[in-house]
Scaffold this motif. Structure first.
Motif, mmCIF file in Angstrom:
data_model
loop_
_atom_site.group_PDB
_atom_site.id
_atom_site.type_symbol
_atom_site.label_atom_id
_atom_site.label_comp_id
_atom_site.label_asym_id
_atom_site.label_seq_id
_atom_site.Cartn_x
_atom_site.Cartn_y
_atom_site.Cartn_z
ATOM 1 N N VAL A 57 -5.709 2.669 2.648
ATOM 2 C CA VAL A 57 -5.142 2.721 1.296
ATOM 3 C C VAL A 57 -5.387 4.082 0.653
ATOM 4 C CG1 VAL A 57 -5.352 1.811 -1.054
ATOM 5 C CG2 VAL A 57 -5.288 0.241 0.895
ATOM 6 N N MET A 58 -6.581 4.608 0.803
ATOM 7 C CA MET A 58 -6.927 5.865 0.140
ATOM 8 C C MET A 58 -6.301 7.084 0.817
ATOM 9 S SD MET A 58 -8.499 4.753 -2.405
ATOM 10 C CE MET A 58 -8.943 6.325 -3.141
ATOM 11 N N LYS A 111 -9.062 -1.036 6.139
ATOM 12 C CA LYS A 111 -7.973 -1.168 5.164
ATOM 13 C C LYS A 111 -8.219 -0.280 3.953
ATOM 14 C CE LYS A 111 -4.036 -3.123 4.342
ATOM 15 N NZ LYS A 111 -2.910 -3.033 5.296
ATOM 16 N N SER A 112 -9.457 -0.211 3.499
ATOM 17 C CA SER A 112 -9.787 0.628 2.341
ATOM 18 C C SER A 112 -9.502 2.096 2.648
ATOM 19 C CB SER A 112 -11.256 0.445 1.953
ATOM 20 O OG SER A 112 -11.508 -0.886 1.540
ATOM 21 N N GLU A 113 -9.868 2.525 3.846
ATOM 22 C CA GLU A 113 -9.604 3.909 4.248
ATOM 23 C C GLU A 113 -8.104 4.166 4.345
ATOM 24 O OE1 GLU A 113 -11.725 4.407 7.892
ATOM 25 O OE2 GLU A 113 -13.679 4.670 6.901
ATOM 26 N N THR A 145 -7.969 -1.111 -3.479
ATOM 27 C CA THR A 145 -9.234 -1.097 -2.741
ATOM 28 C C THR A 145 -10.179 -2.172 -3.273
ATOM 29 O OG1 THR A 145 -9.028 1.271 -2.291
ATOM 30 C CG2 THR A 145 -11.210 0.313 -2.066
ATOM 31 N N LYS A 146 -10.182 -2.359 -4.585
ATOM 32 C CA LYS A 146 -11.006 -3.417 -5.184
ATOM 33 C C LYS A 146 -10.519 -4.792 -4.744
ATOM 34 C CE LYS A 146 -12.316 -0.832 -9.347
ATOM 35 N NZ LYS A 146 -12.188 -0.741 -10.832
ATOM 36 N N LYS A 168 -13.274 -2.119 5.753
ATOM 37 C CA LYS A 168 -13.491 -0.671 5.849
ATOM 38 C C LYS A 168 -12.202 0.041 6.271
ATOM 39 C CE LYS A 168 -16.290 2.743 8.380
ATOM 40 N NZ LYS A 168 -15.186 3.348 9.160
ATOM 41 N N ILE A 214 0.818 -1.212 0.000
ATOM 42 C CA ILE A 214 0.000 0.000 0.000
ATOM 43 C C ILE A 214 0.855 1.266 0.000
ATOM 44 C CG2 ILE A 214 -1.987 -1.093 1.092
ATOM 45 C CD1 ILE A 214 -1.038 0.019 3.763
ATOM 46 N N VAL A 250 -9.015 -5.450 -1.938
ATOM 47 C CA VAL A 250 -9.396 -5.580 -0.527
ATOM 48 C C VAL A 250 -10.841 -6.060 -0.413
ATOM 49 C CG1 VAL A 250 -9.873 -4.276 1.585
ATOM 50 C CG2 VAL A 250 -7.741 -3.890 0.340
ATOM 51 N N LYS A 251 -11.733 -5.439 -1.177
ATOM 52 C CA LYS A 251 -13.149 -5.817 -1.133
ATOM 53 C C LYS A 251 -13.362 -7.241 -1.641
ATOM 54 C CE LYS A 251 -14.910 -1.096 -1.503
ATOM 55 N NZ LYS A 251 -15.651 -0.110 -2.334
ATOM 56 N N ARG A 257 -4.261 2.952 -6.040
ATOM 57 C CA ARG A 257 -5.033 2.937 -4.798
ATOM 58 C C ARG A 257 -6.426 2.350 -5.031
ATOM 59 N NH1 ARG A 257 -2.569 6.692 -1.103
ATOM 60 N NH2 ARG A 257 -1.116 8.060 -2.200
#
Length: 220
Positions: free
Chosen positions: A217-218, A213-215, A149-150, A211, A64, A152-153, A145
């Motif tokens: 990454v961004m 991890k996505s935050e 995120t994709k 949630k 990341i 991760v989901k 990024r």
């Protein structure tokens, strides 16, 4: 082991059904509790917990844009002594926010470590410095990024699918022993409720991990 356990439960069930009127209440209660304990949902809960552990490891290994020992900790290295994890072979440290240093105790493993990182195909480019390996972590672009995120989901959905399979297995087992009259309807319904409570707890954990991890990454 499962076959032996099933036979033992069947024996206890037949024994109780045949001799229940002759048994003292305390003995009858003991055998009934014993059967109930043997049929708890712990194995299925453990199956779900393993899926959660897999999620944690998968998220930890994602690149990341920041150095982390977790990026290489689970990489298998093929050595003359067999496959071993990188931390088993030496020290893994962070030189700075963008650089990982791997210093094996046996320097002959340098080439094996370097190759294993390339073969892992996780976007890392190891540099063999003669006595240690350096890995520079490149900064993330905005497109990268979004792509991570994709990933991760998708990983989260895969783990939820594993949890669903464990739930189905647990429900089938509860129905099997109910149909075999090894437990009553109340116990069967209690099992179903307990299973769903555990499943909800596991899915909530997955949602929280995804949630966060996505935050992360961004924001990086």
């Amino acid at each position: 082991m499962k076959i032996v356990l099933t036979i033992f439960i069947d024996f206890l069930t037949i024994f109780i059904a045949t001799w229940s009127r002759c048994l003292p209440d305390s003995v009858y209660l003991f055998f009934y509790i014993l059967i109930t304990i043997l049929m708890d949902i712990t194995p299925y809960k453990q199956q779900m917990e393993k899926a959660i552990a897999h999620l944690e490891a998968g998220l930890k290994a994602l690149q990341i844009g920041r150095a982390s020992t977790g990026l290489v900790e689970n990489i298998d290295v093929e050595t003359p002594y067999g496959n071993m994890k990188i931390p088993t072979l030496g020290h893994v440290t962070l030189m700075d926010a963008q650089t990982i240093k791997i210093e094996p105790r046996d320097k002959t493993n340098l080439k094996h470590i370097e190759k294993s990182i390339y073969d892992a195909d996780i976007g890392l480019a190891p540099q063999n410095e003669g006595s240690y390996v350096l890995i520079k972590i490149p900064p993330l672009t905005q497109d990268r990024r979004v792509e991570i995120t994709k990933q991760v989901k998708a990983l989260g959905e895969d783990i939820k699918a594993r949890v669903r399979i464990a739930r189905q297995d647990a429900m089938k087992e509860s129905k099997r022993i109910f149909d075999a009259k090894e437990i009553g309807e109340d116990e069967h319904k209690r099992n179903e409720k307990e299973i769903d409570v555990v499943v909800k707890s596991m899915n909530d954990k997955v949602d929280e991990y995804i949630k966060n991890k996505s935050e992360e990454v961004m924001k990086i």
